[in-house]
Enzyme design. Structure first.
Site, PDB file in Angstrom:
ATOM      1  N   ASP A  77       0.836  -1.195   0.000  1.00  0.00           N
ATOM      2  CA  ASP A  77       0.000   0.000   0.000  1.00  0.00           C
ATOM      3  C   ASP A  77       0.873   1.247   0.000  1.00  0.00           C
ATOM      4  OD1 ASP A  77      -1.757   2.062   0.418  1.00  0.00           O
ATOM      5  OD2 ASP A  77      -2.441   1.390   2.379  1.00  0.00           O
ATOM      6  N   GLU A 156      30.926  10.316   6.215  1.00  0.00           N
ATOM      7  CA  GLU A 156      31.280  10.144   7.623  1.00  0.00           C
ATOM      8  C   GLU A 156      30.050  10.506   8.452  1.00  0.00           C
ATOM      9  OE1 GLU A 156      34.608  12.600   8.592  1.00  0.00           O
ATOM     10  OE2 GLU A 156      35.706  12.084   6.772  1.00  0.00           O
ATOM     11  N   GLU A 158      28.111  10.944  11.775  1.00  0.00           N
ATOM     12  CA  GLU A 158      28.228  11.092  13.218  1.00  0.00           C
ATOM     13  C   GLU A 158      26.851  10.878  13.857  1.00  0.00           C
ATOM     14  OE1 GLU A 158      31.828  14.399  12.910  1.00  0.00           O
ATOM     15  OE2 GLU A 158      29.753  15.047  13.161  1.00  0.00           O
ATOM     16  N   GLU A 242      33.399  11.049  19.176  1.00  0.00           N
ATOM     17  CA  GLU A 242      33.479  12.356  18.514  1.00  0.00           C
ATOM     18  C   GLU A 242      33.571  13.483  19.549  1.00  0.00           C
ATOM     19  OE1 GLU A 242      33.808  14.464  16.229  1.00  0.00           O
ATOM     20  OE2 GLU A 242      34.269  13.132  14.536  1.00  0.00           O
ATOM     21  N   GLU A 250      31.490   8.340  15.838  1.00  0.00           N
ATOM     22  CA  GLU A 250      31.635   8.251  14.386  1.00  0.00           C
ATOM     23  C   GLU A 250      32.187   6.876  14.025  1.00  0.00           C
ATOM     24  OE1 GLU A 250      34.445  10.172  10.960  1.00  0.00           O
ATOM     25  OE2 GLU A 250      33.401  11.591  12.255  1.00  0.00           O
ATOM     26  N   HIS A 299      29.966  14.435   6.644  1.00  0.00           N
ATOM     27  CA  HIS A 299      30.908  14.918   5.642  1.00  0.00           C
ATOM     28  C   HIS A 299      31.008  13.896   4.518  1.00  0.00           C
ATOM     29  CE1 HIS A 299      32.857  16.651   9.523  1.00  0.00           C
ATOM     30  NE2 HIS A 299      31.811  17.362   9.155  1.00  0.00           N
ATOM     31  N   ARG A 370      39.132  22.553   8.082  1.00  0.00           N
ATOM     32  CA  ARG A 370      37.797  22.030   8.342  1.00  0.00           C
ATOM     33  C   ARG A 370      36.738  23.115   8.521  1.00  0.00           C
ATOM     34  NH1 ARG A 370      41.076  17.845   9.671  1.00  0.00           N
ATOM     35  NH2 ARG A 370      40.185  15.748   9.535  1.00  0.00           N
ATOM     36  N   GLU A 389      35.935  16.661  -0.007  1.00  0.00           N
ATOM     37  CA  GLU A 389      35.073  16.398   1.140  1.00  0.00           C
ATOM     38  C   GLU A 389      34.108  17.574   1.272  1.00  0.00           C
ATOM     39  OE1 GLU A 389      35.319  16.045   6.036  1.00  0.00           O
ATOM     40  OE2 GLU A 389      37.086  16.537   4.858  1.00  0.00           O
ATOM     41  N   ARG A 391      31.375  19.258   3.387  1.00  0.00           N
ATOM     42  CA  ARG A 391      31.167  19.129   4.822  1.00  0.00           C
ATOM     43  C   ARG A 391      29.800  19.631   5.306  1.00  0.00           C
ATOM     44  NH1 ARG A 391      35.512  18.136   7.881  1.00  0.00           N
ATOM     45  NH2 ARG A 391      34.824  19.488   9.593  1.00  0.00           N
TER      46      ARG A 391
END
Length: 501
Positions: A77, A156, A158, A242, A250, A299, A370, A389, A391
């Site tokens: 359904d 990644e 977390e 973390e 993580e 990330h 970062r 990466e 983020r």
């Protein structure tokens, strides 16, 4: 991002190469049926993803499992699934994908799990709002462009593991209450009722990154999660505590192709939540459950390959990246406001995307830094390791839609040679105001992200990867079921600010 791996412990039957990453999985209905006999399976569980991104399932018995099931599908359904059909068009089909079969490590009853694609039984076609179908179309479109053969993703994720969570809201009250033996707020708690005195080892705010036990109380649970993931055929590289207090974790999976990686994200969430429950705890992927400490991100490392060659590498380029890589980053940054509607898709996401908590609010690229939205990891100078990466995403995202949207933004950047701007290899949060004011930022709310998506979605429509129906249904669902209900309800802090006006 290069490795060779053969998972000898997984229930797999045919070896498949993808770049330099090798996995073995069933490839046909007959393989799956053989697997059922080999492992004495008695129940087959059919899993699929709703539009917001949660797994749904139902189970069938062995007499219902035959080769025709994998072509004809089985009915359900669709009107009862979030973001799917209306009541007058509810009949839908699930078609199991043999390559996703795994012996379910959570179920005590011997159970084989299969991830399914959703099919419209009237049109006899894949269902346009099936998130997994969107991801598959993105990979098909990539090959059609001739730019690359494969897109790899390595997210990644977390998450928090709490001892307990209570929350509620009604017309006369609203609250939430998080509890964790690790929480810094419990340094003065009388813990005699918990089996002993207070032993004092609590994670200080923003100091949860990498301390050993006894500060890190979740080592054994994370190890159990890792081993359980491996039983499900998901390769894991590393796990750790973390930054945040109160049990932020993580666990990093090995990269894989776009759709397969999104499948693995669903398995990852399923395993984390269920293993935590075994231990009387609760895992959450809500981005910002705690005030005044770091939130949970996702990330996303990504790269484009032609067979065995990483197209993001150039020995003479900035940070060893190619023009194609930088144009891809240009696409991510240019379309980031619209991307956030899929990559940071909850109102809670924007309590993470604020300065001061390692959150990448500034749309700039960098190497190693970062505080930038797009980062080039510099752990290795190997050509195979070159990747971007991104983020900004968080783990509340529907991975199928978020990965597909990021790929489409990157491809648009390549096709239009979008310049990502000069790299910012300084701490963006410490820039003088006159410099910082020139850097674009992510939207400040889900509402703003949805507004951005409404005005910038042509890049998603290429190759019919995201249909108008999917985009509009997503926007309407988020506004009706998330933004409007929250707008109607008083916030506890408003009582502090305004009760005495």
């Amino acid at each position: 991002m290069a490795a060779t791996h053969t998972d000898s412990g997984s229930p797999c039957m045919v070896s498949v190469e993808a770049g330099s990453y090798r996995v073995s999985r069933p490839q046909s209905a007959r393989d799956v049926i053989d697997l059922i006999g080999k492992h004495d399976i008695v129940i087959v569980d059919l899993k699929f993803t709703d539009l917001p991104g949660q797994w749904q399932h139902f189970s069938i018995t062995l007499p219902e499992v035959h080769e025709e099931l994998f072509d004809a599908g089985i009915g359900f359904d669709g009107s009862s699934i979030r973001g799917f059909q209306e009541i007058h068009e509810s009949d839908m089909l699930l078609r199991p994908d043999p390559a996703t079969a795994f012996v379910d490590p959570i179920c005590e009853t011997p159970t084989l799990s299969l991830i399914c694609d959703v099919v419209d039984p009237v049109l006899h076609q894949p269902y346009s709002r099936d998130p997994r179908y969107v991801a598959k179309k993105a990979e098909t479109y990539l090959r059609q462009t001739g730019i690359a053969t494969t897109c790899y993703f390595g997210p990644e994720l977390e998450f928090f593991i709490f001892d307990s969570i209570r929350f509620g809201q009604d017309p006369h009250s609203g609250y939430y209450f998080v509890e964790s033996a690790e929480g810094e707020w419990n340094t003065g708690r009388d813990e005699g009722a918990y089996g002993g005195g207070n032993l004092g080892y609590k994670q200080r705010y923003k100091e949860g990154y990498f301390p050993v036990p006894p500060h890190d109380t979740l080592q054994e649970i994370r190890s159990e999660i890792v081993l359980t993931l491996q039983q499900a055929g998901v390769r894991v590289e590393v796990h750790h505590h973390e930054v945040a207090t109160a049990g932020q974790n993580e666990i990093d999976m090995r990269f894989s192709t776009l759709t397969r990686m999104a499948d693995n994200v669903m398995i990852y969430k399923y395993v984390c939540k269920n293993v935590a429950r075994r231990h009387g705890k609760v895992a959450t992927f809500m981005p910002k459950p705690l005030f005044a400490d770091n939130a949970s991100g996702m990330h996303c490392h990504q790269s484009l390959w032609n067979d065995e060659r990483n197209l993001f590498y150039d020995a003479n380029g900035w940070a060893l990246t190619s023009d194609l890589c930088r144009w891809y980053i240009g696409g991510l940054l240019h379309h980031a406001p619209a991307l956030m509607a899929f990559c940071a898709p909850t109102t809670n996401s924007y309590k993470r995307l604020v300065p001061g908590y390692e959150a990448p609010v500034n749309l700039a690229m960098s190497q190693r830094n970062r505080s930038a939205a797009a980062r080039i990891p510099m752990y290795s100078d190997s050509p195979n390791a070159r990747r971007v990466e991104f983020r900004c995403p968080d783990p509340s995202a529907n991975a199928y839609l978020a990965f597909a949207a990021m790929l489409m933004a990157g491809l648009d950047g390549i096709e239009n040679r979008i310049d990502p701007g000069d790299p910012l290899d300084r701490n963006i949060y410490d820039l003088p105001p006159e410099e910082a004011s020139g850097i674009r930022q992510v939207p400040g709310s889900l509402e703003a992200a949805l507004d951005a998506l409404e005005t910038d979605y042509a890049f998603l429509r290429k190759g019919d990867v995201f249909t108008d129906d999917v985009i509009q249904t997503w926007i309407d669902y988020k506004r009706r079921h998330e933004i409007e209900p929250i707008r109607l309800r008083p916030h506890p802090w408003e009582f502090y600010l305004y009760f005495d006006v």
